[in-house]
Design a protein around this motif. Structure first.
Motif, PDB file in Angstrom:
ATOM      1  N   ARG A  71     -37.902  12.432 -24.005  1.00 35.20           N
ATOM      2  CA  ARG A  71     -37.215  13.650 -23.592  1.00 35.20           C
ATOM      3  C   ARG A  71     -38.008  14.858 -24.057  1.00 35.20           C
ATOM      4  N   LEU A  72     -38.124  15.820 -23.180  1.00 34.33           N
ATOM      5  CA  LEU A  72     -38.787  17.069 -23.540  1.00 34.33           C
ATOM      6  C   LEU A  72     -37.749  18.028 -24.084  1.00 34.33           C
ATOM      7  N   SER A  73     -38.169  18.910 -24.970  1.00 35.31           N
ATOM      8  CA  SER A  73     -37.240  19.903 -25.493  1.00 35.31           C
ATOM      9  C   SER A  73     -36.908  20.888 -24.381  1.00 35.31           C
ATOM     10  N   ASP A  74     -35.874  21.699 -24.611  1.00 33.10           N
ATOM     11  CA  ASP A  74     -35.420  22.645 -23.591  1.00 33.10           C
ATOM     12  C   ASP A  74     -36.353  23.834 -23.441  1.00 33.10           C
ATOM     13  N   GLY A  80     -40.160  21.131 -33.488  1.00 30.33           N
ATOM     14  CA  GLY A  80     -41.445  20.712 -32.957  1.00 30.33           C
ATOM     15  C   GLY A  80     -42.554  21.478 -33.617  1.00 30.33           C
ATOM     16  N   SER A  81     -43.725  21.056 -33.408  1.00 29.73           N
ATOM     17  CA  SER A  81     -44.848  21.718 -34.055  1.00 29.73           C
ATOM     18  C   SER A  81     -45.433  22.757 -33.131  1.00 29.73           C
ATOM     19  N   GLY A  82     -46.067  23.721 -33.714  1.00 30.22           N
ATOM     20  CA  GLY A  82     -46.657  24.790 -32.940  1.00 30.22           C
ATOM     21  C   GLY A  82     -47.987  24.422 -32.321  1.00 30.22           C
ATOM     22  N   GLY A  83     -48.584  23.392 -32.732  1.00 31.35           N
ATOM     23  CA  GLY A  83     -49.799  22.934 -32.106  1.00 31.35           C
ATOM     24  C   GLY A  83     -51.081  23.369 -32.773  1.00 31.35           C
ATOM     25  N   GLY A  84     -51.148  24.477 -33.461  1.00 30.86           N
ATOM     26  CA  GLY A  84     -52.403  24.893 -34.057  1.00 30.86           C
ATOM     27  C   GLY A  84     -52.526  24.419 -35.488  1.00 30.86           C
TER      28      GLY A  84
END
Length: 101
Positions: A71-74, A80-84
């Motif tokens: 499932r993806l978040s809304d 979740g993580s910010g990615g950087g």
């Protein structure tokens, strides 16, 4: 000359035809992969210990059927993580170390 002490055991089939088919198939495989070494192919009626591949596969299939769909978040600010990684810059020197000659 090197002595090889390997033998390949083939489980007897339900009937003579099945047994013959198994033995011939194994003999072809031994001839293909044994690199010229002679390995006797012997019959046995002792079942190997462990589980059959079909049983293991059924367990895997049952387990996989219990895994929930991803499932993806809304898209909001939810977790979740910010990615950087935030770091990484590392300072100025360019190119790699020079070896002094």
């Amino acid at each position: 000359m090197e002595v090889h002490r390997r033998a390949v055991f083939v489980l007897k089939g339900d009937g003579p035809e099945a047994t013959t088919t198994r033995v011939e198939s194994v003999q072809r495989a031994v001839a293909k992969y044994a690199s010229g070494h002679v390995c006797p192919v012997l019959l046995t009626d002792t079942e190997p210990s462990g589980w059959s591949a079909a049983y293991v596969d059924s367990i895997t299939q049952q387990f996989n059927s219990t895994i929930p769909a991803p499932r993806l978040s809304d898209g909001g600010q939810g977790g979740g993580s910010g990615g950087g990684s935030g770091g990484g810059g590392g300072g100025g020197g360019g190119g790699g170390g020079g070896g002094g000659q």
